[in-house]
Scaffold this motif. Structure first.
Motif, PDB file in Angstrom:
ATOM      1  N   LEU A   1       0.883  -1.316   0.044  1.00 17.39           N
ATOM      2  CA  LEU A   1       0.213  -0.062   0.050  1.00 17.39           C
ATOM      3  C   LEU A   1       0.977   1.169  -0.040  1.00 17.39           C
ATOM      4  CD1 LEU A   1      -2.715  -0.985   2.453  1.00 17.39           C
ATOM      5  CD2 LEU A   1      -3.064  -0.648   0.023  1.00 17.39           C
ATOM      6  N   ILE A   2       0.807   1.880  -1.143  1.00 14.46           N
ATOM      7  CA  ILE A   2       1.696   3.151  -1.402  1.00 14.46           C
ATOM      8  C   ILE A   2       0.849   4.510  -1.183  1.00 14.46           C
ATOM      9  CG2 ILE A   2       3.474   4.371  -2.887  1.00 14.46           C
ATOM     10  CD1 ILE A   2       4.302   1.727  -3.902  1.00 14.46           C
ATOM     11  N   PRO A   3       1.138   5.275  -0.346  1.00 16.17           N
ATOM     12  CA  PRO A   3       0.458   6.622  -0.325  1.00 16.17           C
ATOM     13  C   PRO A   3       0.273   7.386  -1.629  1.00 16.17           C
ATOM     14  CG  PRO A   3       1.933   6.493   1.288  1.00 16.17           C
ATOM     15  CD  PRO A   3       2.123   5.229   0.675  1.00 16.17           C
ATOM     16  N   TYR A   4      -0.500   7.859  -2.031  1.00 16.64           N
ATOM     17  CA  TYR A   4      -0.736   8.870  -3.330  1.00 16.64           C
ATOM     18  C   TYR A   4       0.320   9.555  -3.594  1.00 16.64           C
ATOM     19  CZ  TYR A   4      -3.266  11.619  -6.486  1.00 16.64           C
ATOM     20  OH  TYR A   4      -3.548  12.540  -7.711  1.00 16.64           O
ATOM     21  N   GLY A   5       0.895  10.458  -2.827  1.00 18.43           N
ATOM     22  CA  GLY A   5       1.848  11.191  -2.869  1.00 18.43           C
ATOM     23  C   GLY A   5       3.098  10.413  -3.427  1.00 18.43           C
ATOM     24  N   LEU A   6       3.596   9.478  -2.654  1.00 20.59           N
ATOM     25  CA  LEU A   6       4.578   8.752  -2.754  1.00 20.59           C
ATOM     26  C   LEU A   6       4.538   8.162  -4.191  1.00 20.59           C
ATOM     27  CD1 LEU A   6       7.484   7.632  -1.820  1.00 20.59           C
ATOM     28  CD2 LEU A   6       6.132   6.063  -0.501  1.00 20.59           C
ATOM     29  N   CYS A   7       3.370   7.351  -4.624  1.00 22.65           N
ATOM     30  CA  CYS A   7       3.181   6.984  -5.772  1.00 22.65           C
ATOM     31  C   CYS A   7       3.475   7.784  -6.902  1.00 22.65           C
ATOM     32  CB  CYS A   7       1.702   6.345  -5.830  1.00 22.65           C
ATOM     33  SG  CYS A   7       1.365   5.290  -7.233  1.00 22.65           S
ATOM     34  N   LEU A   8       3.128   9.058  -6.923  1.00 23.04           N
ATOM     35  CA  LEU A   8       3.206  10.028  -8.111  1.00 23.04           C
ATOM     36  C   LEU A   8       4.869  10.263  -8.019  1.00 23.04           C
ATOM     37  CD1 LEU A   8       0.476  12.756  -7.826  1.00 23.04           C
ATOM     38  CD2 LEU A   8       0.796  11.015  -9.477  1.00 23.04           C
ATOM     39  N   CYS A   9       5.265  10.317  -6.930  1.00 22.49           N
ATOM     40  CA  CYS A   9       6.761  10.659  -7.036  1.00 22.49           C
ATOM     41  C   CYS A   9       7.576   9.395  -7.650  1.00 22.49           C
ATOM     42  CB  CYS A   9       7.251  10.966  -5.586  1.00 22.49           C
ATOM     43  SG  CYS A   9       6.839  12.520  -5.024  1.00 22.49           S
ATOM     44  N   ASN A  10       7.252   8.363  -7.337  1.00 17.76           N
ATOM     45  CA  ASN A  10       7.824   7.132  -7.810  1.00 17.76           C
ATOM     46  C   ASN A  10       7.540   7.236  -9.361  1.00 17.76           C
ATOM     47  OD1 ASN A  10       7.171   3.875  -8.345  1.00 17.76           O
ATOM     48  ND2 ASN A  10       9.227   4.434  -7.687  1.00 17.76           N
ATOM     49  N   MET A  11       6.404   7.289  -9.827  1.00 14.31           N
ATOM     50  CA  MET A  11       5.867   7.243 -11.256  1.00 14.31           C
ATOM     51  C   MET A  11       6.883   8.373 -11.907  1.00 14.31           C
ATOM     52  SD  MET A  11       2.425   8.156 -13.207  1.00 14.31           S
ATOM     53  CE  MET A  11       2.686  10.143 -12.837  1.00 14.31           C
ATOM     54  N   PHE A  12       6.847   9.352 -11.411  1.00 10.43           N
ATOM     55  CA  PHE A  12       7.801  10.839 -12.014  1.00 10.43           C
ATOM     56  C   PHE A  12       9.121  10.409 -12.209  1.00 10.43           C
ATOM     57  CE2 PHE A  12      10.359  14.472 -11.177  1.00 10.43           C
ATOM     58  CZ  PHE A  12      10.156  15.201 -12.319  1.00 10.43           C
ATOM     59  N   SER A  13       9.733   9.942 -11.124  1.00 10.20           N
ATOM     60  CA  SER A  13      11.232   9.488 -10.892  1.00 10.20           C
ATOM     61  C   SER A  13      11.476   8.649 -12.054  1.00 10.20           C
ATOM     62  CB  SER A  13      11.361   9.021  -9.556  1.00 10.20           C
ATOM     63  OG  SER A  13      11.296  10.056  -8.731  1.00 10.20           O
ATOM     64  N   VAL A  14      10.750   7.427 -12.131  1.00  9.37           N
ATOM     65  CA  VAL A  14      11.111   6.197 -12.928  1.00  9.37           C
ATOM     66  C   VAL A  14      10.923   6.722 -14.382  1.00  9.37           C
ATOM     67  CG1 VAL A  14      10.301   3.829 -13.797  1.00  9.37           C
ATOM     68  CG2 VAL A  14      10.457   4.627 -11.552  1.00  9.37           C
ATOM     69  N   SER A  15       9.847   7.288 -14.707  1.00  6.80           N
ATOM     70  CA  SER A  15       9.555   8.058 -16.111  1.00  6.80           C
ATOM     71  C   SER A  15      10.820   8.954 -16.756  1.00  6.80           C
ATOM     72  CB  SER A  15       8.288   9.106 -16.005  1.00  6.80           C
ATOM     73  OG  SER A  15       7.337   8.068 -15.992  1.00  6.80           O
ATOM     74  N   LEU A  16      11.261   9.801 -15.661  1.00 11.30           N
ATOM     75  CA  LEU A  16      12.286  10.719 -15.836  1.00 11.30           C
ATOM     76  C   LEU A  16      13.701  10.321 -16.236  1.00 11.30           C
ATOM     77  CD1 LEU A  16      13.370  13.707 -15.860  1.00 11.30           C
ATOM     78  CD2 LEU A  16      13.676  13.524 -13.500  1.00 11.30           C
ATOM     79  N   PHE A  17      13.999   9.271 -15.435  1.00  9.36           N
ATOM     80  CA  PHE A  17      15.290   8.591 -15.561  1.00  9.36           C
ATOM     81  C   PHE A  17      15.452   7.626 -16.737  1.00  9.36           C
ATOM     82  CE2 PHE A  17      15.598   9.865 -10.978  1.00  9.36           C
ATOM     83  CZ  PHE A  17      16.434  11.140 -11.316  1.00  9.36           C
ATOM     84  N   TYR A  18      14.147   6.906 -16.866  1.00 11.90           N
ATOM     85  CA  TYR A  18      14.250   5.964 -18.002  1.00 11.90           C
ATOM     86  C   TYR A  18      14.374   6.628 -19.361  1.00 11.90           C
ATOM     87  CZ  TYR A  18      13.094   1.830 -20.628  1.00 11.90           C
ATOM     88  OH  TYR A  18      12.909   0.708 -21.357  1.00 11.90           O
TER      89      TYR A  18
END
Length: 319
Positions: free
Chosen positions: A95-112
């Motif tokens: 269970l990942i909080p909403y804000g942390l989930c957005l940060c994870n999506m942002f980071s993976v997309s950016l660096f990939y």
């Protein structure tokens, strides 16, 4: 959960996303141990690669500015993916909080995306070096390489911000949104929304086209021109020398693009678990292999490593 939804301008935001990950897979813990080892090798390998580039002045060239940038993106992307996977699945924090989930999506997309564009930049470097050798030092300068890399970072940063911004405007009708992936993947999330997700759909189509489609087209076009130039070289030694300069990059390109292209091209033939494992491996293995390939398949880099080791052994640091 004290509050299942946050209401903001008729947008229902769940407090948590449930990352389903590798459901139904036997011996999952061994895979997480494998991921941990991959992460350690990735960080150590790319850190050593960047250290050698910084230390050896002979590698202070436009090409190795791009190689340094690739290693930096590799470390950042692996850090965005692997520790989160270990925390999510190994320790049961799915269970990942909403804000942390957005940060994870942002980071993976950016660096990939940055990894992909850097491989494209390296193909441009090889194209100019082989097809336009007399103009190489006029076209590929330190300044031009820094401008290209800076523009690439700006582009991927804008795309990642736009994607996260449109994601934040989605409304969800469930208390807990299940994400059928190993991280907060953009696709499964926006398809779970119950309001108009057209902007996110456009981003989902545009992002792969810019980050995968265009680079693949550019790299293939570059190597077609390189192949034509190599065929016109009459001396076998010169042809072999020119080919060797492209070998490491071609292997990196194959490792990075072939698995992800195959997975997305035949996703409807692949079951969910296999698709998730394939995507997981394609996100963690290239960053680990990049420094290994550059170390053992690039002659000038090997010379720099040997020179650095010889210097350290003969003239060790005095305490």
């Amino acid at each position: 959960m004290n509050q299942d939804f946050t209401e903001n301008e008729n947008i229902s935001i769940p407090s948590y996303f449930y990352i389903s990950g590798f459901s139904g897979i036997l011996y999952k813990r061994y895979y997480y141990i494998f991921l941990f080892l991959v992460y350690i090798i990735t960080v150590l390998g790319n850190s050593c690669l960047m250290f050698v580039i910084i230390t050896d002045r002979s590698l202070h060239t436009p090409k190795y500015i791009a190689v340094f940038n690739l290693s930096l993106a590799d470390v950042c992307e692996s850090t965005a993916v692997i520790p989160q996977q270990l925390d999510t699945f190994l320790f049961g924090n799915q269970l990942i909080p909403y804000g942390l989930c957005l940060c994870n999506m942002f980071s993976v997309s950016l660096f990939y995306a940055m990894q992909s564009l850097t491989l494209t930049i390296l193909s441009f470097d090889r194209f100019v070096a082989i097809c336009l050798p007399l103009r190489y030092h006029m076209i590929v300068t330190h300044r031009s390489m820094l401008v290209i890399i800076g523009a690439s970072w700006t582009l991927v940063l804008m795309l990642a911000i736009i994607g996260a911004m449109f994601m934040s405007r989605l409304s969800f009708c469930k208390l807990i949104v299940t994400v059928n992936s190993f991280y907060c993947d953009h696709g499964p999330i926006y398809r779970s929304a119950c309001n108009n997700n057209l902007p996110s759909t456009v981003i989902a189509k545009l992002f792969p086209a810019l980050i995968i489609g265009f680079p693949v087209f550019f790299i293939i076009s570059s190597y077609i021109c390189i192949a034509e130039t190599l065929f016109r070289i009459t001396t076998p030694q010169d042809r072999q020398r020119a080919t060797k300069t492209c070998t490491a990059h071609l292997i990196l390109v194959a490792i990075f693009y072939v698995p992800i292209t195959f997975t997305y091209a035949f996703w409807f033939f692949i079951d969910t678990n296999t698709r998730i494992i394939n995507l997981s491996l394609t996100s963690v293995l290239p960053p680990m292999l990049n420094p290994i390939i550059y170390t053992f398949m690039t002659e000038e880099f090997m010379v720099s490593v040997k020179r650095l080791l010889k210097r350290r052994l003969i003239f060790p640091s005095r305490k």
